[in-house]
Write a protein that holds these residues in place. Structure first.
Motif, PDB file in Angstrom:
ATOM      1  N   LEU A  12      28.325  35.725 -20.041  1.00  0.00           N
ATOM      2  CA  LEU A  12      27.199  36.078 -20.905  1.00  0.00           C
ATOM      3  C   LEU A  12      26.811  34.841 -21.703  1.00  0.00           C
ATOM      4  N   THR A  13      25.658  34.275 -21.388  1.00  0.00           N
ATOM      5  CA  THR A  13      25.223  33.054 -22.056  1.00  0.00           C
ATOM      6  C   THR A  13      23.746  33.188 -22.402  1.00  0.00           C
ATOM      7  N   ARG A  14      23.070  32.078 -22.706  1.00  0.00           N
ATOM      8  CA  ARG A  14      21.662  32.164 -23.089  1.00  0.00           C
ATOM      9  C   ARG A  14      20.779  31.715 -21.932  1.00  0.00           C
ATOM     10  N   SER A  15      19.582  32.242 -21.927  1.00  0.00           N
ATOM     11  CA  SER A  15      18.620  31.878 -20.898  1.00  0.00           C
ATOM     12  C   SER A  15      18.116  30.463 -21.158  1.00  0.00           C
ATOM     13  N   LEU A  59      22.809  35.926 -17.321  1.00  0.00           N
ATOM     14  CA  LEU A  59      23.944  35.614 -16.450  1.00  0.00           C
ATOM     15  C   LEU A  59      23.756  34.189 -15.934  1.00  0.00           C
ATOM     16  N   TYR A 112      21.210  38.213 -23.419  1.00  0.00           N
ATOM     17  CA  TYR A 112      22.027  37.229 -22.723  1.00  0.00           C
ATOM     18  C   TYR A 112      21.373  36.953 -21.366  1.00  0.00           C
ATOM     19  N   SER A 114      21.252  42.852 -25.463  1.00  0.00           N
ATOM     20  CA  SER A 114      22.362  42.951 -26.413  1.00  0.00           C
ATOM     21  C   SER A 114      22.199  44.195 -27.287  1.00  0.00           C
ATOM     22  N   VAL A 165      20.488  40.264 -19.717  1.00  0.00           N
ATOM     23  CA  VAL A 165      21.347  41.355 -20.176  1.00  0.00           C
ATOM     24  C   VAL A 165      21.021  41.628 -21.634  1.00  0.00           C
ATOM     25  N   ASP A 214      16.266  33.994 -14.292  1.00  0.00           N
ATOM     26  CA  ASP A 214      17.545  34.492 -14.793  1.00  0.00           C
ATOM     27  C   ASP A 214      17.661  36.005 -14.634  1.00  0.00           C
ATOM     28  N   PRO A 262      31.809  31.090 -19.937  1.00  0.00           N
ATOM     29  CA  PRO A 262      31.227  32.404 -20.207  1.00  0.00           C
ATOM     30  C   PRO A 262      30.291  32.904 -19.117  1.00  0.00           C
TER      31      PRO A 262
END
Length: 592
Positions: A169-172, A194, A192, A184, A182, A179, A167
């Motif tokens: 779009l993931t988690r920090s 990157l 999210y 939501s 992004v 980071d 992915p």
């Protein structure tokens, strides 16, 4: 439209008397007494096309309307050039195509710069990048990059690797660079991130049983930029199960050897040399040393605990270090050059740089009068000092000494022309510290990342002496530049929790941020390890370039901007409202 049968660079003597159709751009135009010679260019190269009214009046008439960078289609039969017009500098220089048909597919404005110009500024190159890429230099770079990727995929496919996309779009996650976030729209107030790396997902793939994974992947880091950094970059990401360090290193050495053999016709000798982190820092002051020349550093702190040379004595007894570097043949370095090198050391924190020149049996230096006979004897033995040598000293805290002398060493290597730019010198640096103390955060942080396994013999030091724990990490260095890094990972939940504890990450925090990984480990995680190669850096070095921007199609500037699209840019207020965001006016004014 006339459809292409061949690329321009493919036209060779073996194709004489064959009809071809070429599509491309007008590169140059020369009118020789009614006969028009046009070099037509595409990504493969250029070929000369001749417009002669005796061959085709219609094509010749159209040719008179041509201008550089017009898009054309041409049909004709390949023939040899006249002997006096042969161009040995071109692969197609012995042949030409007399045109019997010409189509002007599109016209072009006059470009803002000459595509044959070599010394173009970055600002205009990046603003008109789509034109810059037409220049043979950039076209070759991007074509070479394609061949690197193609070779990598072929090699790894034959080694039973599986390409898997992870992915974007993931988690920090903490413990890394800053980071890119992004927001939501569907989950107001949540974000999210990157990925800085597919690290966690590729470890999950090992738990999944896909035991050999790779991906040519885009990664993102919101950090200050330099010549070898971009906010988005590409890496070859790999992970393998049931392996140790030697297995990962062997795969990479064979891959690198194939790349250099097939793409550069350059033979590499394996295995690549290996050096521990401790040895690299001791001898070169850096964890990515350029070993194409000598000038290793020697720790001489023990000689100066009771010296009358106050700067050395203060460093030796105050937790600092005294290092010396013997520059063989360095007596040719002038006093002016020594002052310049001292200024260079100062830019990396040094308060000065002592030196000694050996001329005959005499030591020439402002500091010799402060040295005792035993100190002189100790230096001579430790450094192998002899006639013609120049010895440089650093005395301060270890980081300052290492950073400053490392830069001085590189500068001397260049000035004395000791660096062979035609040589590719790979090496591995191993056994990095697992942790380092961060005085700002007042806790230990990971040198690589918190999923790196410690050396088994050092595990018991985690509780009482975490700074002494070595990791099972390895970096690949080429000519003094880190081009890859990896490690054997922690695959056991209990060990991972011990490392989190050493990092002052509580169980609650670990569960919140990494609970999915810790839970996965409880379902039979195999021993595994991996590596990531920075393709932008590697390709730049293979091509002898100076900046990774020259091997990236649309790079950002040093301020993280895209001159072609003017990104980043403001967005509509409605878009922000949908995300539950608003811009604070005070912060907006400060942002430049």
């Amino acid at each position: 439209m006339l459809k292409r049968t061949h690329y321009c660079g493919q036209i060779q003597e073996s194709m004489l008397d064959r009809e071809v159709c070429l599509n491309g751009w007008v590169h140059t135009i020369r009118d020789h007494g009614g006969v028009v010679f046009v070099d037509v260019r595409d990504r493969s190269g250029v070929v000369q096309v001749v417009f002669n009214p005796e061959q085709s009046r219609e094509a010749h008439s159209l040719a008179n309307d041509l201008r550089t960078e017009f898009v054309v289609a041409v049909r004709g039969v390949v023939r040899l050039r006249d002997e006096e017009t042969v161009n040995p500098s071109l692969p197609t220089g012995t042949v030409e195509v007399p045109a019997v048909e010409l189509e002007i597919l599109n016209k072009s404005k006059t470009p803002p710069f000459d595509l044959d110009e070599e010394d173009l500024g970055d600002s205009i190159r990046l603003k008109y990048r789509y034109l810059d890429i037409r220049r043979p230099f950039m076209t070759r770079n991007l074509m070479f990059r394609h061949r690197v990727n193609d070779t990598i995929r072929n090699f790894l496919g034959n080694e039973n690797f599986i390409e898997v996309e992870t992915p974007v779009l993931t988690r920090s996650t903490p413990e890394g660079a800053r980071d890119f976030l992004v927001p939501s729209r569907l989950n107001i107030g949540q974000f999210y991130a990157l990925p800085q790396s597919p690290q966690l997902f590729k470890q999950l793939l090992m738990v999944s049983g896909l035991d050999r994974y790779y991906q040519v992947v885009r990664c993102f880091r919101d950090e200050d930029l330099r010549a070898d950094r971009q906010p988005e970059f590409t890496q070859l990401d790999m992970e393998l199960s049931f392996v140790d360090e030697s297995d990962v290193i062997d795969i990479i050495e064979r891959l690198i050897t194939r790349l250099f053999r097939e793409l550069l016709d350059y033979p590499l000798t394996t295995p690549f040399p290996r050096m521990s982190y401790h040895e690299a820092m001791l001898c070169y002051g850096t964890d990515c040393p350029d070993t194409r020349f000598g000038f290793e550093m020697v720790d001489v702190t023990h000689l100066f605990h009771q010296t009358s040379l106050k700067v050395f004595q203060k460093a030796a007894t105050g937790g600092g270090v005294v290092k010396a570097m013997n520059v063989k043949g360095g007596h040719v370095v002038s006093r002016k050059e020594l002052d310049e090198l001292t200024d260079l050391a100062g830019r990396f924190g040094a308060k000065g740089m002592a030196w000694i020149k050996v001329e005959g049996n005499e030591w020439m230096s402002p500091i010799t009068k402060f040295l005792s006979d035993s100190e002189k004897t100790g230096l001579a033995e430790a450094l192998g000092m002899e006639n013609g040598d120049l010895v440089l000293f650093g005395a301060d805290q270890p980081k300052i000494v290492n950073d400053s002398l490392a830069q001085v060493r590189l500068a001397l290597g260049r000035r004395m022309e000791l660096v062979d730019h035609r040589r590719f010198q790979f090496m591995w640096v191993t056994e990095f510290p697992l942790l380092k103390f961060d005085p700002t955060e007042k806790r230990y942080v990971s040198v690589h990342h918190p999923f790196t396994a410690p050396v088994e013999a050092d595990v018991e030091l985690l509780s009482d002496s975490p700074e002494k724990v070595r990791s099972r990490a390895y970096d690949l260095v080429l000519n003094g530049v880190e081009v890859g890094g990896g490690s054997i990972r922690i695959h056991d939940s209990e060990m991972q929790e011990r490392v989190f504890e050493a990092l002052s990450i509580s169980k609650k925090e670990a569960r919140k941020k990494f609970g999915f990984l810790l839970e996965a480990f409880q379902y039979g995680a195999p021993p595994h390890g991996g590596i990531a190669l920075g393709l932008d850096r590697l390709i730049t070095l293979m091509l002898g370039g100076k900046t990774i921007r020259d091997v990236i199609a649309f790079p950002k500037t040093q301020k993280g901007a895209c001159p072609v699209t003017d990104a980043p840019a403001e967005v509509e207020a409605m878009q922000l409202a949908e995300l539950g965001l608003r811009i604070e006016t005070s912060r907006k004014k400060q942002s430049p």
